[in-house]
Write a protein that holds these residues in place. Structure first.
Motif, mmCIF file in Angstrom:
data_model
loop_
_atom_site.group_PDB
_atom_site.id
_atom_site.type_symbol
_atom_site.label_atom_id
_atom_site.label_comp_id
_atom_site.label_asym_id
_atom_site.label_seq_id
_atom_site.Cartn_x
_atom_site.Cartn_y
_atom_site.Cartn_z
ATOM 1 N N SER A 179 1.093 -0.803 -0.119
ATOM 2 C CA SER A 179 -0.225 0.006 -0.226
ATOM 3 C C SER A 179 0.786 1.260 -0.281
ATOM 4 O O SER A 179 2.279 1.722 0.372
ATOM 5 N N GLU B 94 -11.477 5.718 -5.085
ATOM 6 C CA GLU B 94 -12.510 4.104 -4.175
ATOM 7 C C GLU B 94 -11.747 2.999 -4.910
ATOM 8 O O GLU B 94 -11.331 1.981 -4.122
ATOM 9 N N ILE C 100 -8.309 1.590 -3.138
ATOM 10 C CA ILE C 100 -8.278 1.985 -1.318
ATOM 11 C C ILE C 100 -7.938 1.139 -1.012
ATOM 12 O O ILE C 100 -7.710 1.104 -0.539
ATOM 13 N N GLU C 101 -7.898 0.046 -1.722
ATOM 14 C CA GLU C 101 -7.323 -1.214 -0.494
ATOM 15 C C GLU C 101 -6.093 -1.045 -0.557
ATOM 16 O O GLU C 101 -5.099 -1.490 0.059
ATOM 17 N N ASP D 134 -4.274 1.903 -0.250
ATOM 18 C CA ASP D 134 -4.166 3.350 0.649
ATOM 19 C C ASP D 134 -4.060 2.986 1.836
ATOM 20 O O ASP D 134 -4.780 1.929 2.495
ATOM 21 N N ARG E 225 -3.157 4.291 4.697
ATOM 22 C CA ARG E 225 -4.218 4.933 5.685
ATOM 23 C C ARG E 225 -6.014 4.085 6.103
ATOM 24 O O ARG E 225 -6.536 3.715 7.189
ATOM 25 N N GLU E 226 -6.096 3.802 4.842
ATOM 26 C CA GLU E 226 -7.305 2.896 5.273
ATOM 27 C C GLU E 226 -6.855 1.104 5.427
ATOM 28 O O GLU E 226 -7.229 0.491 6.246
ATOM 29 N N HIS E 227 -6.075 0.925 4.566
ATOM 30 C CA HIS E 227 -5.687 -0.567 5.018
ATOM 31 C C HIS E 227 -5.459 -0.451 6.461
ATOM 32 O O HIS E 227 -5.624 -1.751 7.196
ATOM 33 N N HIS F 294 -6.479 1.217 8.641
ATOM 34 C CA HIS F 294 -7.436 2.293 10.142
ATOM 35 C C HIS F 294 -6.991 2.973 10.490
ATOM 36 O O HIS F 294 -7.015 2.987 11.711
#
Lengths: 353, 334, 68
Positions: free
Chosen positions: A156, A278, A281-282, A284, A286-288, A290
């Protein structure tokens, strides 16, 4: 050649004795080369070169380093980064300090190398620190695309990618003319610069990076400023075209979307950065992972922000050269060899004495 | 100083000096403790040079040499820089459990060969084996003693204004070779280490003239670090001509890719020489006939002004400072 | 902002190019540039060929100085 011999770029620069001119080299690589070549030494007093905010390391906020340190130490991710970011101070520590505490920090030459690392080390979670302007962002996009094509789930990117257009508008008035960053324009083309001259009264010249290119662009800017009209000149046509790189623009458009972005010193500028869309997003980080929202705390004595806006010189800062040196940097501008403070400290000693 | 030892403390730059001054010198200070490549000792009338050096290079083998050859060259060259003929060496090995015996043999063979070339005898040794993971492969420490030749008095404190600054060959090859051998950045170039024993080179210089002020072996930290050390120790300025500094094409290319300065890449077979201007042409001619110094060049001169600083005359003829040595070499990409 | 390295394309394969800069060679992505051929000069940044170089800097700057 001709009956009346034209002045050389150097003669134009050295013989200038008109009113005071303030020229901002936006790009940190220009700052570095201008010092390395000693160009400041040949400038007449009336010409002031201001180092602008075009060093990705310098404008990256403290909170970004904190996020990277958190990923490395708390989430045990392998952090892949360009070398320059290693020593940038975070709120509590730099990546160099995190590394001495056992964090896995890999220096890479290219974001694509970080994808390769992830492929070869499937048991590690690999995060690439995606900093940079339009020149560097396509490389991050290509990396994410590869990771997706290869079906990698352990790669990521932590984005802090910036875009220049709104920064130029923010900087309006800080200088009489800009030396535009040639390699950003190689990607974006020159239309925006033409519009800035035509509609916003912001003048400038796209500039390459060799001695003759920098000197020529300075001579052009000095000559045009004396003519008194707003102008734009592409002094780097061997690399920069009006359209720029269509394929780079396309891949950025496909993967990234505009967002507000925090610039060290300039604060949050709307629509001055990009992040993954979007559909990606996987990838990213920060998302990956949390990640919680992180608010970095810069050292209050540091004036990097004002330096970046050309509002003060590095030597005007109280900690410059005392508490803050390249060995023990307080602010990012002292870390990066492109940073104005580092350049002033390393090369500027001759002028300061 | 930060409270923990970092890689930058071992990089040979200012942090290394800080560590030496604040920790080692603070406890070891005595009149013979040296800031030069080797201590100069007088024992019963004999003038001796004495030095030691540890080697931890990774990878242990690289184009142009291996850690064994390096361990002999490093100590022999430190002695040679004081005008001393190397006489005897000792060596201490720390070997990682599981290290292949044939690799060890290769390393020792290289030591034997290099010692023979330098005319030095290995007369004492020590062997330790450390558990797996406690060291990386093999670490070698060599210690050497040599006899300083009549009439030679070189020291980093003796550079004088108007001295010519000479390097004995193109700069940065060893550091570049190791960087490529580690293959961290996917770059290839035809670069081999400059690793070489230089007593022969110093001998031919001495036969040309003994009027030499400084000879320094540029190792870790490169030629740039040596120049700053001497500018400081002799309290003089140094002015370099950027265009006169010899750099091999491959080294230049690698440095361009990674944003590194060749003057700060390590050498293992390069001398930096300060000698009166009038001696420089003859020295240069001698050097250029030598096996390890065919690319020797005069790169600058010593000045009275700007003491402690190294100034570069750049390609546009302007003057700028050579940035002082930093810490760990970090590739600069953005 | 962005250190760029002028380099010569040596070989091309599957969107990747081996480039040479003063004897240093590295594989870089050539995906952003169409119709590259060995012998072309490109500007490389962070492992990506970002632009084709169409002229030497000297002839470029000579021309610009003629025009102002």
């Amino acid at each position: 050649m001709q009956e009346t011999k034209k002045k050389s770029a150097r003669e134009i620069i050295e013989s200038y004795d008109g009113p005071k001119l303030r020229i901002m080299e936006v790009c940190g690589t220009h700052t570095h080369e201008i010092f390395r070549l000693g160009i400041r030494k040949i400038l007449p007093k009336q010409i002031e070169l201001i180092s602008g905010p075009g060093c990705p390391v310098c404008v990256t906020p403290v909170g970004f380093i904190d996020e990277a340190v958190m990923l490395a130490l708390e989430h045990h991710a392998t952090v892949c980064t360009f070398g320059d970011l290693i020593r940038v101070p975070g709120t509590a520590k730099s990546l160099a300090v995190a590394r001495s505490e056992g964090a896995r920090v890999q220096i890479v030459y290219s974001p694509i190398d970080a994808v390769e690392y992830a492929r070869k080390n499937p048991k590690e979670q690999v995060v690439f620190l995606s900093v940079g302007f339009e020149t560097t962002t396509p490389a991050s996009c290509l990396a994410v695309k590869r990771a997706k094509e290869a079906g990698l789930t352990n790669f990521s990117i932590l984005t802090a990618n910036k875009t220049m257009p709104n920064a130029y508008r923010t900087l309006k008035g800080s200088a009489d003319a800009f030396l535009y960053p040639g390699h950003v324009n190689a990607i974006t083309g020159t239309q925006l610069c033409e519009e800035l001259a035509r509609d916003h009264g912001i003048s400038g010249a796209v500039t390459g990076f060799t001695a003759s290119e920098i000197m020529t662009a300075l001579a052009v800017v000095i000559t045009k400023l004396q003519e008194g009209r707003d102008f734009f000149v592409n002094c780097y046509p061997r690399v920069v075209t009006k359209q720029g790189s269509k394929s780079a623009q396309t891949i950025m458009e496909e993967l990234m979307e505009p967002c507000a972005s925090e610039w060290r010193g300039l604060g949050i500028i709307p629509n001055s950065g990009v992040r993954l869309r979007e559909a990606y997003i996987e990838y990213d980080a920060r998302e990956h992972f949390h990640l919680p929202a992180v608010q970095g705390k810069p050292n209050p004595a540091c004036r990097c922000g004002e330096v970046l806006q050309g509002k003060c010189k590095p030597s005007d800062c109280k900690v410059f050269g005392k508490g803050c040196t390249p060995l023990h940097p307080i602010g990012a501008c002292m870390v990066s060899s492109e940073g104005a403070c580092s350049a002033y400290y390393q090369y500027g000693g001759m002028e300061n004495e | 100083m930060s409270k923990k030892v970092t890689l930058a403390h071992g990089a040979g730059g200012r942090q290394t000096s800080e560590l030496i001054d604040q920790v080692f010198k603070a406890h070891f200070a005595n009149p013979e403790l040296t800031s030069d490549d080797a201590a100069v000792l007088t024992v019963d009338g004999a003038k001796l040079a004495f030095t030691t050096d540890g080697f931890i290079v990774s990878p242990a083998e690289f184009p142009g040499g291996n850690i064994g050859k390096l361990s002999i060259c490093g100590t022999v060259n430190d002695l040679a820089c004081m005008g001393a003929k190397p006489l005897y060496l000792s060596c201490a090995f720390v070997i990682e459990e599981g290290f292949p015996m044939d690799k060890l043999e290769e390393i020792v063979t290289a030591m034997e060969k290099t010692a023979a070339e330098a005319g030095v005898k290995i007369v004492a040794g020590d062997t330790k084996v450390a558990g797996k993971g406690q060291v990386d492969g093999v670490f070698i420490t060599t210690t050497g003693i040599g006899r300083i030749q009549e009439g030679m008095e070189t020291s980093g404190f003796k550079a004088k204004p108007k001295d010519a600054v000479i390097v004995s060959g193109d700069v940065g090859r060893h550091g570049c070779t190791i960087l490529l051998a580690r293959n961290e950045f996917g770059i290839e170039a035809d670069v081999t280490s400059d690793c070489a024993p230089l007593w022969g080179t110093v001998k031919t210089m001495m036969d040309t003239t003994k009027n030499i002020h400084v000879i320094r072996d540029a190792t870790r930290g490169g030629v740039g670090t040596v120049l700053y050390e001497i500018a400081e120790q002799s309290n003089v300025g140094i002015r370099l001509n950027a265009q006169d500094i010899p750099v091999a094409d491959g080294v230049r290319g690698v440095c361009g890719m990674l944003g590194l300065e060749p003057l700060y890449l390590a050498c293992e077979g390069r001398l930096v020489i300060f000698a009166p201007k009038e001696e420089a042409p003859a020295l240069l001619e001698t050097l250029r006939q030598g096996k390890y110094s065919a690319n020797a060049a005069i790169i600058g001169e010593v000045t009275e002004d700007m003491p402690g600083r190294v100034v570069m005359r750049t390609e546009i003829g302007a003057e700028t400072l050579l940035p002082p040595p930093g810490g760990e070499l970090l590739p600069r990409i953005c | 902002m962005c250190v760029g390295l002028p380099a010569k394309v040596v070989t091309l394969k599957n969107g990747m190019a081996v480039v040479d800069a003063s004897g240093a060679r590295r594989e870089v992505s050539a995906e952003l540039l169409d119709e590259l051929e060995p012998g072309d000069y490109v500007m490389v940044h962070a492992g990506i060929a970002i632009a084709r170089i169409t002229e030497e800097d000297k002839s470029e700057t000579d021309r610009i100085m003629e025009e102002i």
